[in-house]
Scaffold this active site. Structure first.
Site, PDB file in Angstrom:
ATOM      1  CG  ASP A 276      -9.947  15.396 -15.247  1.00 59.53           C
ATOM      2  OD1 ASP A 276      -9.068  14.861 -16.144  1.00 59.53           O
ATOM      3  OD2 ASP A 276     -10.848  14.827 -14.998  1.00 59.53           O
TER       4      ASP A 276
ATOM      5  NE  ARG B 248      -3.102   0.347   3.430  1.00 61.50           N
ATOM      6  CZ  ARG B 248      -2.248   0.667   4.331  1.00 61.50           C
ATOM      7  NH1 ARG B 248      -1.598   1.831   4.579  1.00 61.50           N
ATOM      8  NH2 ARG B 248      -2.258  -0.177   5.560  1.00 61.50           N
TER       9      ARG B 248
HETATM   10  O1  P1T Z   1     -13.410   6.472 -14.228  1.00 59.91           O
HETATM   11  P1  P1T Z   1     -12.110   6.826 -13.556  1.00 59.91           P
HETATM   12  O2  P1T Z   1     -11.219   6.225 -13.806  1.00 59.91           O
HETATM   13  O3  P1T Z   1     -12.600   6.888 -12.088  1.00 59.91           O
HETATM   14  O4  P1T Z   1     -12.119   8.388 -14.025  1.00 59.91           O
HETATM   15  C1  P1T Z   1     -12.931   9.384 -13.649  1.00 59.91           C
HETATM   16  C2  P1T Z   1     -12.894  10.427 -14.747  1.00 59.91           C
HETATM   17  C3  P1T Z   1     -12.290  11.504 -14.377  1.00 59.91           C
HETATM   18  N1  P1T Z   1     -12.185  12.570 -15.306  1.00 59.91           N
HETATM   19  C4  P1T Z   1     -12.650  12.640 -16.602  1.00 59.91           C
HETATM   20  C5  P1T Z   1     -12.474  13.787 -17.518  1.00 59.91           C
HETATM   21  C6  P1T Z   1     -13.402  11.354 -17.125  1.00 59.91           C
HETATM   22  O5  P1T Z   1     -13.653  11.387 -18.231  1.00 59.91           O
HETATM   23  C7  P1T Z   1     -13.286  10.329 -16.013  1.00 59.91           C
HETATM   24  C8  P1T Z   1     -13.951   8.966 -16.447  1.00 59.91           C
HETATM   25  N2  P1T Z   1     -14.913   9.174 -17.346  1.00 59.91           N
HETATM   26  C9  P1T Z   1     -15.890   8.283 -17.989  1.00 59.91           C
HETATM   27  C10 P1T Z   1     -15.813   6.801 -17.525  1.00 59.91           C
HETATM   28  C11 P1T Z   1     -16.733   8.578 -19.213  1.00 59.91           C
HETATM   29  O6  P1T Z   1     -17.108   7.739 -19.939  1.00 59.91           O
HETATM   30  O7  P1T Z   1     -16.853   9.885 -19.559  1.00 59.91           O
END
Ligand code: P1T
Length: 380
Positions: free
Chosen positions: A171, A47
């Site tokens: 992001d 972890r």
């Molecule tokens: O799904 P995850 O790995 O937890 O990521 C979340 C996330 C964060 N930021 C953006 C811009 C994202 O597109 C996503 C996840 N998006 C999808 C699953 C989708 O289909 O838009």
């Protein structure tokens, strides 16, 4: 080192004992010690750190030009780790169009713990300036946004956050460091859903944070270790392998994306195409300034404005798979209002423009003629 070399070599070295070019998948939870508190090597418990994760985290830091990379069990787990830095009374300013799961976390998890969120249109940065007060602790950008492809001028926002001693997080999932380098533009931390372009093969759910400074990296590392949403060794291996072809895949995603946009823009049934590469896109000038290409994510809506037309299209596509997620080698199609952004209340969705006839495409790296033919047939 140039980016196309960093994806392959950044932070990587051969295994000193075997010469293995790729790190082993260290599928172990713990590491032997010779005496209490004296581990044989650098590792104690997976972890806190695992050698396969260390290799991936070094690659992440390298491609995003940061001091420290951290790998998480999902993109949302990465965001969650960052948000744990804040407390009741703190305020965060975010864009008004975000991935639905991020919006849900902000409004349904952290808002209840007393953090105040403001969602603003970043086209006018006075919207940001006017909200800043002594409680403002972070600006959260998603640029381009999911699914409306809105942009924020990272360097301009960074000037504001720096002047006010506020953290700037970006992001970078849609653009990837191939197209955009937020830390170079003044951001403090980059977040990724590594489920998407970084891994690139739709075979893993993963997340990442990359901190600009070692100091912030240490703080986030502590939070990650203390809360525990780390990425498993096999998944680390898959993301690391994906990163090695990121530049090649992104090049093709961009080429195919532009051709799909050209086709859709000239189709009589299509009303608006949302793509930062279009001269008509409201954020095109910012895109040209901060991105080196426009990517493979494309959204569009219908002249009819009818939800049935978008659903009919999504039922007819064959090469584009109707599925959530994005950024893999295969093309995917999604209905934001019914799928990825269904957790955003309908009035808020409508307010920002996520209409019921909106379709989002993740253009893959297949032959472009086959992709266009698939779209043409589905739009008949
Ligand atoms: O799904 P995850 O790995 O937890 O990521 C979340 C996330 C964060 N930021 C953006 C811009 C994202 O597109 C996503 C996840 N998006 C999808 C699953 C989708 O289909 O838009």
């Amino acid at each position: 080192m140039k980016f196309n070399t960093k994806t392959i070599h950044g932070g990587q070295h051969h295994d000193p004992t075997t010469g293995a070019v790729m790190p082993a998948v260290f599928q172990t939870s713990t590491f032997a010690q010779t005496s209490p508190g004296k581990p044989i090597g650098d590792y104690v418990y997976s972890r806190s750190a695992n050698p396969t994760r260390t290799a991936l985290e070094a690659a992440l830091a390298s491609i995003e030009n940061g001091a420290k990379g951290l790998a998480f069990s999902s993109g949302l787990a990465a965001t969650d780790c960052l948000l744990r830095s804040f407390k009741a009374g703190d305020e965060i300013i975010a864009m008004d169009d975000l991935y639905g799961g991020t919006y849900r976390m902000f409004t349904r998890i952290y808002k209840d713990s007393g953090i105040k969120f403001h969602f603003v249109d970043m086209n006018n940065l006075d919207n940001v300036r006017s909200l800043i007060n002594e409680n403002t602790k972070m600006v959260w950008l998603e640029t381009p946004t999911n699914p409306l492809m809105k942009l924020a001028d990272i360097a301009a926002v960074a000037k504001i956050t720096k002047a006010n001693n506020i953290l700037l997080a970006v992001d970078n999932t849609f653009a990837t460091p191939y197209l955009q380098n937020p830390l170079d533009l003044g951001a403090d931390v980059v977040m990724h859903s590594a489920t998407k372009y970084l891994s690139g093969h739709s075979d893993v759910v993963a997340g990442a944070l990359i901190a600009k400074t070692a100091e912030l990296g240490e703080q986030l590392l502590f939070q990650q270790f203390a809360t525990g949403a780390t990425l498993g060794p096999m998944d680390c291996f898959l993301v690391l392998r994906g990163i090695k072809t990121l530049h090649l895949r992104m090049q093709r995603h961009c080429e195919n994306g532009e051709k799909v946009v050209e086709f859709l823009s000239n189709h009589p049934k299509v009303k608006t195409v949302f793509y930062p590469g279009l001269v008509s896109h409201p954020f095109h000038e910012i895109a040209k300034k901060q991105m080196s290409g426009f990517g493979g994510m494309v959204s569009f809506n219908f002249v009819s404005g009818k939800k049935e037309d978008s659903v009919d299209f999504l039922e007819k596509v064959r090469l584009f798979t109707l599925a959530e997620s994005l950024g893999g080698v295969e093309s995917l199609a999604n209905h934001p209002a019914l799928m990825t952004h269904a957790s955003i209340p309908e009035d808020k969705r409508k307010e920002v423009g996520i209409t019921d006839d909106l379709v989002r495409l993740s253009v893959g790296i297949e032959d472009i003629e086959d992709l266009i033919e698939d779209l043409r047939k589905a739009l008949e």
